[in-house]
Motif scaffolding. Structure first.
Motif, PDB file in Angstrom:
ATOM      1  N   LEU A 171       7.853  -7.122  17.605  1.00 12.91           N
ATOM      2  CA  LEU A 171       6.921  -6.017  17.425  1.00 12.91           C
ATOM      3  C   LEU A 171       6.601  -5.367  18.770  1.00 12.91           C
ATOM      4  CD1 LEU A 171       4.403  -7.478  14.826  1.00 12.91           C
ATOM      5  CD2 LEU A 171       6.316  -5.931  14.438  1.00 12.91           C
ATOM      6  N   PHE A 172       6.505  -6.171  19.825  1.00  5.59           N
ATOM      7  CA  PHE A 172       6.235  -5.624  21.152  1.00  5.59           C
ATOM      8  C   PHE A 172       7.387  -4.734  21.606  1.00  5.59           C
ATOM      9  CE2 PHE A 172       6.751  -5.892  25.778  1.00  5.59           C
ATOM     10  CZ  PHE A 172       5.530  -5.385  26.192  1.00  5.59           C
ATOM     11  N   LEU A 173       8.612  -5.200  21.430  1.00  8.50           N
ATOM     12  CA  LEU A 173       9.775  -4.413  21.823  1.00  8.50           C
ATOM     13  C   LEU A 173       9.868  -3.132  21.012  1.00  8.50           C
ATOM     14  CD1 LEU A 173      12.448  -7.234  22.250  1.00  8.50           C
ATOM     15  CD2 LEU A 173      11.359  -5.895  24.061  1.00  8.50           C
ATOM     16  N   ALA A 174       9.556  -3.225  19.717  1.00  6.23           N
ATOM     17  CA  ALA A 174       9.606  -2.030  18.874  1.00  6.23           C
ATOM     18  C   ALA A 174       8.596  -0.997  19.346  1.00  6.23           C
ATOM     19  CB  ALA A 174       9.328  -2.411  17.415  1.00  6.23           C
ATOM     20  N   ALA A 175       7.400  -1.468  19.742  1.00  9.51           N
ATOM     21  CA  ALA A 175       6.359  -0.541  20.193  1.00  9.51           C
ATOM     22  C   ALA A 175       6.743   0.137  21.492  1.00  9.51           C
ATOM     23  CB  ALA A 175       5.042  -1.293  20.355  1.00  9.51           C
ATOM     24  N   CYS A 176       7.565  -0.545  22.312  1.00 11.32           N
ATOM     25  CA  CYS A 176       7.928  -0.011  23.622  1.00 11.32           C
ATOM     26  C   CYS A 176       9.258   0.747  23.601  1.00 11.32           C
ATOM     27  CB  CYS A 176       8.009  -1.141  24.646  1.00 11.32           C
ATOM     28  SG  CYS A 176       6.425  -1.965  24.924  1.00 11.32           S
ATOM     29  N   ALA A 177       9.884   0.855  22.452  1.00  6.86           N
ATOM     30  CA  ALA A 177      11.195   1.493  22.370  1.00  6.86           C
ATOM     31  C   ALA A 177      11.115   2.953  22.801  1.00  6.86           C
ATOM     32  CB  ALA A 177      11.729   1.407  20.943  1.00  6.86           C
ATOM     33  N   GLU A 178      12.143   3.409  23.498  1.00 13.17           N
ATOM     34  CA  GLU A 178      12.190   4.792  23.949  1.00 13.17           C
ATOM     35  C   GLU A 178      12.751   5.687  22.847  1.00 13.17           C
ATOM     36  OE1 GLU A 178      14.372   5.084  27.529  1.00 13.17           O
ATOM     37  OE2 GLU A 178      12.929   3.938  28.724  1.00 13.17           O
ATOM     38  N   THR A 179      12.374   6.945  22.909  1.00 11.06           N
ATOM     39  CA  THR A 179      12.915   7.919  21.962  1.00 11.06           C
ATOM     40  C   THR A 179      14.373   8.190  22.297  1.00 11.06           C
ATOM     41  OG1 THR A 179      10.739   8.956  21.775  1.00 11.06           O
ATOM     42  CG2 THR A 179      12.642  10.234  21.024  1.00 11.06           C
ATOM     43  N   THR A 180      15.222   8.173  21.281  1.00 14.00           N
ATOM     44  CA  THR A 180      16.637   8.469  21.463  1.00 14.00           C
ATOM     45  C   THR A 180      17.002   9.705  20.653  1.00 14.00           C
ATOM     46  OG1 THR A 180      17.247   6.977  19.642  1.00 14.00           O
ATOM     47  CG2 THR A 180      17.255   6.065  21.871  1.00 14.00           C
ATOM     48  N   TYR A 181      18.024  10.413  21.110  1.00 12.82           N
ATOM     49  CA  TYR A 181      18.465  11.648  20.467  1.00 12.82           C
ATOM     50  C   TYR A 181      19.885  11.458  19.957  1.00 12.82           C
ATOM     51  CZ  TYR A 181      14.305  13.611  22.594  1.00 12.82           C
ATOM     52  OH  TYR A 181      13.002  13.856  22.940  1.00 12.82           O
ATOM     53  N   VAL A 182      20.065  11.668  18.652  1.00 18.54           N
ATOM     54  CA  VAL A 182      21.355  11.412  18.018  1.00 18.54           C
ATOM     55  C   VAL A 182      21.719  12.582  17.110  1.00 18.54           C
ATOM     56  CG1 VAL A 182      20.977   8.913  18.067  1.00 18.54           C
ATOM     57  CG2 VAL A 182      20.312  10.211  16.032  1.00 18.54           C
ATOM     58  N   GLY A 183      22.995  12.646  16.722  1.00 19.44           N
ATOM     59  CA  GLY A 183      23.429  13.669  15.787  1.00 19.44           C
ATOM     60  C   GLY A 183      22.845  13.438  14.407  1.00 19.44           C
ATOM     61  N   TYR A 184      22.885  14.481  13.583  1.00 17.23           N
ATOM     62  CA  TYR A 184      22.338  14.395  12.231  1.00 17.23           C
ATOM     63  C   TYR A 184      23.036  13.321  11.430  1.00 17.23           C
ATOM     64  CZ  TYR A 184      18.732  17.364  10.240  1.00 17.23           C
ATOM     65  OH  TYR A 184      17.537  17.864   9.832  1.00 17.23           O
ATOM     66  N   GLN A 185      22.255  12.467  10.774  1.00 20.84           N
ATOM     67  CA  GLN A 185      22.800  11.455   9.882  1.00 20.84           C
ATOM     68  C   GLN A 185      22.983  12.074   8.496  1.00 20.84           C
ATOM     69  OE1 GLN A 185      23.417   8.405  11.536  1.00 20.84           O
ATOM     70  NE2 GLN A 185      22.774   9.734  13.227  1.00 20.84           N
ATOM     71  N   GLY A 186      23.403  11.267   7.540  1.00 21.98           N
ATOM     72  CA  GLY A 186      23.586  11.767   6.175  1.00 21.98           C
ATOM     73  C   GLY A 186      22.294  12.277   5.582  1.00 21.98           C
ATOM     74  N   GLU A 187      22.409  13.148   4.610  1.00 17.65           N
ATOM     75  CA  GLU A 187      21.225  13.750   3.992  1.00 17.65           C
ATOM     76  C   GLU A 187      20.320  12.708   3.348  1.00 17.65           C
ATOM     77  OE1 GLU A 187      20.090  16.848   4.105  1.00 17.65           O
ATOM     78  OE2 GLU A 187      21.698  17.225   5.523  1.00 17.65           O
ATOM     79  N   GLU A 188      20.899  11.575   2.921  1.00 20.01           N
ATOM     80  CA  GLU A 188      20.102  10.541   2.265  1.00 20.01           C
ATOM     81  C   GLU A 188      19.507   9.551   3.251  1.00 20.01           C
ATOM     82  OE1 GLU A 188      19.442  10.772  -0.916  1.00 20.01           O
ATOM     83  OE2 GLU A 188      20.694  12.577  -0.961  1.00 20.01           O
ATOM     84  N   ALA A 189      19.819   9.712   4.541  1.00 24.12           N
ATOM     85  CA  ALA A 189      19.313   8.776   5.546  1.00 24.12           C
ATOM     86  C   ALA A 189      17.793   8.875   5.654  1.00 24.12           C
ATOM     87  CB  ALA A 189      19.955   9.065   6.900  1.00 24.12           C
ATOM     88  N   SER A 190      17.168   7.741   5.946  1.00 29.15           N
ATOM     89  CA  SER A 190      15.714   7.721   6.133  1.00 29.15           C
ATOM     90  C   SER A 190      15.396   6.864   7.345  1.00 29.15           C
ATOM     91  CB  SER A 190      15.008   7.163   4.886  1.00 29.15           C
ATOM     92  OG  SER A 190      15.466   5.847   4.611  1.00 29.15           O
ATOM     93  N   PRO A 191      14.304   7.171   8.062  1.00 30.74           N
ATOM     94  CA  PRO A 191      13.986   6.430   9.294  1.00 30.74           C
ATOM     95  C   PRO A 191      13.425   5.050   9.002  1.00 30.74           C
ATOM     96  CG  PRO A 191      12.251   7.996   8.797  1.00 30.74           C
ATOM     97  CD  PRO A 191      13.334   8.226   7.780  1.00 30.74           C
ATOM     98  N   GLY A 192      13.733   4.096   9.882  1.00 33.33           N
ATOM     99  CA  GLY A 192      13.158   2.768   9.775  1.00 33.33           C
ATOM    100  C   GLY A 192      11.718   2.750  10.241  1.00 33.33           C
ATOM    101  N   MET A 193      11.054   1.628  10.007  1.00 30.90           N
ATOM    102  CA  MET A 193       9.638   1.524  10.354  1.00 30.90           C
ATOM    103  C   MET A 193       9.395   1.738  11.839  1.00 30.90           C
ATOM    104  SD  MET A 193       7.021  -1.665   9.683  1.00 30.90           S
ATOM    105  CE  MET A 193       7.413  -1.700   7.944  1.00 30.90           C
ATOM    106  N   PHE A 194      10.306   1.229  12.681  1.00 32.11           N
ATOM    107  CA  PHE A 194      10.117   1.330  14.121  1.00 32.11           C
ATOM    108  C   PHE A 194      11.116   2.278  14.775  1.00 32.11           C
ATOM    109  CE2 PHE A 194       8.542  -3.005  13.066  1.00 32.11           C
ATOM    110  CZ  PHE A 194       7.211  -2.772  13.329  1.00 32.11           C
ATOM    111  N   SER A 195      11.766   3.095  13.976  1.00 33.52           N
ATOM    112  CA  SER A 195      12.751   4.029  14.527  1.00 33.52           C
ATOM    113  C   SER A 195      12.073   5.103  15.363  1.00 33.52           C
ATOM    114  CB  SER A 195      13.539   4.697  13.391  1.00 33.52           C
ATOM    115  OG  SER A 195      14.359   5.728  13.893  1.00 33.52           O
TER     116      SER A 195
END
Length: 224
Positions: A13-37
């Protein structure tokens, strides 16, 4: 779960809270973000570079106040206009848009009226935001406020999509119940975050700032 199990999960949980924002190409239309994404998905079409925008109209958000009733739609539109002003020469934000719309007596929910509006105000591109990515998570000892948005820029003449991005901004309060004291403390922090009305507005700004960062800057390029 035993206390040792909680201790084992805590670093994750600590690592998830400290994760940096990343920039990626568009995923599939059905894709959804994870809890700590903390990913920002984006796509810039080739048409953008052939016909870069010099003026954009911020359309009413799909998180319309007529539907939500909480003022969030207007806050999204205002924040989007503010962020776009650093990237595009001219931005017609919600206040100016509504004033022009009343004068022209048009309905911007209709594509034909949008094209007329674009011609009349000499602004050939639209940007609109809509909700994306799920609701906030609320528990007794832990809560995660979430504001997820998808933003799309289209050309007024033919509706071609020039740029799109989506992202979920989050903020968490509370934590793991490692002791009786921490249960009370975490419950208090979770409740305080959940009750803070400024958090959603702050997350709207966070989400839009990160997304607009992926939009190529035409503000100065077109002035040369």
């Amino acid at each position: 779960m035993k206390r040792s199990g909680f201790i084992a999960v805590a670093p994750l949980l600590f690592l998830a809270a400290c994760a940096e924002t990343t920039y990626v190409g568009y995923q599939g239309e059905e894709a959804s973000p994870g809890m700590f994404s903390r990913q920002v998905e984006f796509k810039v079409s080739k048409a953008f570079y052939r016909d870069p925008p010099d003026c954009v109209v911020v359309l009413p958000s799909a998180a319309s106040d007529k539907v939500q009733g909480d003022g969030r739609g207007r806050a999204i539109e205002a924040a989007l206009a503010r962020q776009l002003s650093d990237r595009v020469n001219r931005v017609i934000g919600p206040n100016e848009r509504d004033r022009l719309d009343r004068r022209l007596a048009l309905d911007l929910s209709r594509p034909s009226d949008r094209r007329v509006f674009a011609r009349q105000v000499r602004c050939g591109f639209f940007v609109q935001a809509k909700p994306w990515g799920g609701a906030s998570i609320n528990a007794v000892i832990w809560t995660q406020a979430r504001v997820g948005l998808e933003v799309m820029m289209t050309r007024a003449g033919d509706g071609a999509v020039l740029w799109q991005a989506r992202h979920v901004a989050t903020r968490s309060g509370g934590g793991l119940p490692l002791s009786p004291f921490s249960i009370v403390s975490n419950a208090f922090m979770a409740a305080r975050l959940n009750a803070d009305g400024d958090v959603p507005l702050s997350l709207i700004d966070d989400a839009l700032r990160r997304m607009v960062r992926t939009l190529p800057n035409t503000r100065y390029a077109l002035e040369r």
